[in-house]
Scaffold this active site. Structure first.
Site, PDB file in Angstrom:
ATOM      1  N   GLY A   1       0.836  -1.197   0.000  1.00 61.19           N
ATOM      2  CA  GLY A   1       0.000   0.000   0.000  1.00 61.19           C
ATOM      3  C   GLY A   1       0.868   1.243   0.000  1.00 61.19           C
ATOM      4  CD  GLU A   2       4.158   2.726   2.934  1.00 63.40           C
ATOM      5  OE1 GLU A   2       5.395   2.843   2.756  1.00 63.40           O
ATOM      6  OE2 GLU A   2       3.641   2.576   4.053  1.00 63.40           O
ATOM      7  CB  ALA A   3       1.292   5.733  -3.177  1.00 60.17           C
TER       8      ALA A   3
END
Length: 339
Positions: free
Chosen positions: A305-307
């Site tokens: 996650g978290e780009a």
């Protein structure tokens, strides 16, 4: 409120106003590509990524002067049901880690020269437990989408979006099930690392949520309100705002794609300006991307996650543009072209 009433009517109006592709920009990029010192098509998808940039920026010569990565952070009431391996306290701790520059996404943005911004979406105030009632009401959903639209307010020529929020893979899976049907057990994945018992709790929570909201899930925006989270609503707003301002978007993984899926359900052309940064190993991401007609740029076995996947993909896109912009033509290099 009905599906056609305010405040959702404003979102539907914006979707209806989305601009289409710039065919003149596409033609210009293809004309230059035809005279670069390489065989036609030799750079494969790097060539089509430059075309994508040009078409959605509306520029014959696309740019990546101000690429921006945005992480949207929210918290979820459903975590009280044991659907995550980590406690809700991690939400605030990870925001602090982003601020201190200690997360993976900080390193990736630094490595590729990407701007980075975090949106704190009331991280200390969980949404409603979707098993018991709506996560958000309609007004809060639209207000959160509007907040997400601010991601492009300062200007960027390519936006990458991702998220952080304990429990949000459960939320994403619930959205997919509501939009497309299917068994929750098939859609869920390990998220932050839950074991078999945790996976079972995730599937049970989704099944209960779908039952709780039965009869209210025929509208994609209703699905977003009842089952979504603030970070997912904000990402949907950011994707829509980017389209309206001709900014291409790179999606991250399983959760950010759920925001995209809501818009796709409203209009199958709503994601034409988007690419999938990577194939996550979370849940049924491969099936989701196939349904949305998105081919991932990378497949690295990631599920952070978290780009993080979107940022890596932006690095590839920067390389693609550098080749298109800076390679010599046959005439400039004195190289014989194709006969």
């Amino acid at each position: 409120m009905t599906a056609d009433s305010a405040p959702f009517a404003d979102i539907r109006r914006l979707v209806a106003e989305m601009p289409g592709p710039d065919e003149d920009a596409l033609a210009a990029v293809r004309a230059r590509d035809a005279v670069l010192t390489k065989p036609a098509g030799a750079l494969g998808r790097l060539e089509t990524l430059v075309e994508w940039l040009a078409v959605w920026q509306g520029k014959a010569t696309p740019t990546l002067d101000r690429p921006l990565v945005c992480v949207f952070a929210g918290s979820h009431g459903v975590t009280a049901r044991g659907v995550s391996a980590f406690p809700d306290a991690v939400n605030r701790q990870m925001l602090d880690n982003f601020s201190a520059g200690g997360a993976a996404i900080n390193q990736l943005c630094a490595a590729y020269g990407l701007g980075f911004k975090v949106f704190d979406l009331a991280i200390d105030l969980p949404t409603g437990d979707i098993c018991e009632g709506p996560a958000l009401d309609e007004k809060a959903t639209v207000a959160t989408m509007a907040f997400g639209m601010e991601a492009v307010a300062a200007g960027t020529d390519c936006l990458a979006i991702g998220e952080m929020g304990i429990g949000n893979t459960t939320i994403a899976a619930a959205i997919y099930c509501a939009l497309w049907g299917g068994e929750p057990a098939i859609m869920v994945g390990p998220g932050t690392g839950v074991a078999a018992a945790g996976l079972a709790r995730k599937a049970e929570a989704i099944a209960l949520a779908l039952k709780t909201h039965a009869g209210h899930l025929d509208d994609p925006l209703g699905v977003l309100a009842r089952l979504g989270g603030r970070e997912i609503a904000a990402m949907a707003g950011a994707i829509l705002a980017a389209r309206l301002q001709r900014i291409p978007v790179v999606l991250d993984g399983y959760v950010s794609t759920a925001a995209a899926a809501v818009l796709y359900a409203l209009d199958p052309h709503a994601l034409d300006h988007c690419v999938a940064g990577h194939l996550s190993v979370e849940g049924a991401h491969a099936e989701v991307l196939e349904r949305l007609g998105l081919e991932p740029i990378l497949s690295l076995g990631m599920r952070l996650g978290e780009a993080s996947g979107a940022a890596l993909a932006l690095g590839v896109i920067k390389g693609a543009l550098a080749c298109h912009r800076d390679m010599a033509t046959f005439a400039q290099a004195g190289v014989a072209g194709p006969s």
